[in-house]
Scaffold this motif. Sequence first.
Motif, mmCIF file in Angstrom:
data_model
loop_
_atom_site.group_PDB
_atom_site.id
_atom_site.type_symbol
_atom_site.label_atom_id
_atom_site.label_comp_id
_atom_site.label_asym_id
_atom_site.label_seq_id
_atom_site.Cartn_x
_atom_site.Cartn_y
_atom_site.Cartn_z
ATOM 1 N N PHE A 157 -5.322 -5.682 1.140
ATOM 2 C CA PHE A 157 -4.630 -4.451 1.537
ATOM 3 C C PHE A 157 -4.069 -4.650 2.938
ATOM 4 O O PHE A 157 -4.811 -4.938 3.877
ATOM 5 N N ILE A 158 -2.766 -4.501 3.070
ATOM 6 C CA ILE A 158 -2.092 -4.710 4.352
ATOM 7 C C ILE A 158 -1.630 -3.359 4.890
ATOM 8 O O ILE A 158 -0.827 -2.667 4.260
ATOM 9 N N LYS A 159 -2.171 -2.964 6.025
ATOM 10 C CA LYS A 159 -1.735 -1.732 6.678
ATOM 11 C C LYS A 159 -0.409 -1.996 7.365
ATOM 12 O O LYS A 159 -0.249 -2.996 8.061
ATOM 13 N N ALA A 160 0.543 -1.103 7.190
ATOM 14 C CA ALA A 160 1.853 -1.295 7.801
ATOM 15 C C ALA A 160 1.854 -0.794 9.242
ATOM 16 O O ALA A 160 1.166 0.175 9.574
ATOM 17 N N ASN A 161 2.600 -1.493 10.087
ATOM 18 C CA ASN A 161 2.875 -0.964 11.428
ATOM 19 C C ASN A 161 4.078 -0.035 11.295
ATOM 20 O O ASN A 161 5.221 -0.430 11.482
ATOM 21 N N ILE A 162 3.806 1.194 10.938
ATOM 22 C CA ILE A 162 4.865 2.151 10.654
ATOM 23 C C ILE A 162 5.375 2.782 11.934
ATOM 24 O O ILE A 162 4.839 2.547 13.016
ATOM 25 N N LEU A 163 6.427 3.610 11.786
ATOM 26 C CA LEU A 163 6.923 4.360 12.937
ATOM 27 C C LEU A 163 5.765 5.139 13.550
ATOM 28 O O LEU A 163 4.988 5.770 12.827
ATOM 29 N N PRO A 164 5.612 5.101 14.883
ATOM 30 C CA PRO A 164 4.442 5.699 15.531
ATOM 31 C C PRO A 164 4.164 7.146 15.121
ATOM 32 O O PRO A 164 3.006 7.545 14.978
ATOM 33 N N ASP A 165 5.231 7.903 14.864
ATOM 34 C CA ASP A 165 5.067 9.308 14.475
ATOM 35 C C ASP A 165 4.315 9.465 13.157
ATOM 36 O O ASP A 165 3.813 10.545 12.848
ATOM 37 N N ARG A 166 4.250 8.405 12.377
ATOM 38 C CA ARG A 166 3.678 8.500 11.024
ATOM 39 C C ARG A 166 2.274 7.913 10.907
ATOM 40 O O ARG A 166 1.731 7.812 9.811
ATOM 41 N N GLU A 167 1.675 7.549 12.023
ATOM 42 C CA GLU A 167 0.353 6.905 12.009
ATOM 43 C C GLU A 167 -0.688 7.771 11.289
ATOM 44 O O GLU A 167 -1.599 7.248 10.638
ATOM 45 N N ARG A 168 -0.544 9.084 11.374
ATOM 46 C CA ARG A 168 -1.521 9.986 10.743
ATOM 47 C C ARG A 168 -1.581 9.808 9.232
ATOM 48 O O ARG A 168 -2.598 10.112 8.598
ATOM 49 N N GLU A 169 -0.488 9.315 8.653
ATOM 50 C CA GLU A 169 -0.477 9.106 7.202
ATOM 51 C C GLU A 169 -1.491 8.047 6.775
ATOM 52 O O GLU A 169 -2.053 8.112 5.679
#
Length: 317
Positions: A109-121
């Motif tokens: 399982f690879i966690k994405a480095n998403i847009l910072p605003d979306r970290e809560r997801e």
Amino acid sequence: MLSIYLLIAKSYFMLQLNVKNETSRLRAVVLGSAINNGPTPKADEAYDPKSLEHILAGTYPVEADMVKEMEAFNQVFQKYDVKVFRPKMIENYNQIFTRDIGFVIDDIFIKANILPDRERELDAIQYIIDQIDPAKVVRPPEEVHIEGGDVMLWNDYIFIGTYKGSDYKDYITARTNMQGVNYIKALFPNRKVKEFDLVKSKIEARDNALHLDCCFQPVGKDKGIIYKSGFREESDYVFLVKLFGKENLFHITREEMYDMNSNVFSIAENVVVSEQKFTRLNNWLRDNGFIVEEIPYAEIAKQEGLLRCSTLPLIRD
């Protein structure tokens, strides 16, 4: 002795991840949620040109319609006896597109480095991640950008959408960089990793391949849906034509790409979930022996995401 039994029991009940391609029989998936989705974003809060277009036009989707569409998707999963996980609810927050926040390759399982605003997801699916062997969960370094919509597994291959322009940092629609491609190459040295340079636009959704699955996706054992103009380099398109064979590819138009025709979802090699208005595509699928589960998803499509974007497969046969 008791601790050993507890350890064995814990490992038995852990999720045994397995995803090697896009079409093998699905057993477990994370499906996003539109409940408590929040108000219509302001124009400066839009992450993509299609959402912006609908915000400005006053046609941005309302929560009730999106909840109904996602429940229709959920009902198809129930029909095929797929284990469905949902993110924990974050009040007034969009949690539809789980494909952005993580993805599975083989049993990792690879966690994405998403847009910072979306970290809560990511926090909202932590209870699922806690059911995975911690040794099988990775988070790339900060400079590595990669999202699940750009990652496509096809047996020996890992296809990855990227953007190679020197102005990468200026595009909120560029979600996977070459560091992301190289990270996956290092993590899976026995796979053939092939990147595709995608066309990006900040202002015109018809010319923006937000992720690879916006312009290409395999279906069945040897077929695919493709939009030629989604690739910056014709050689990338030619590569896929040679690999699959032109006769096995359904070529979509610019308008069909805009409507997200390539963003369907496979439950099995012969079962595809598709939007009910994709008449030309759905007829082609049926003509080629597929069972097509048609559902309404056009409201969610207004956010430049569709069926594949709403799912995070965890286990396939």
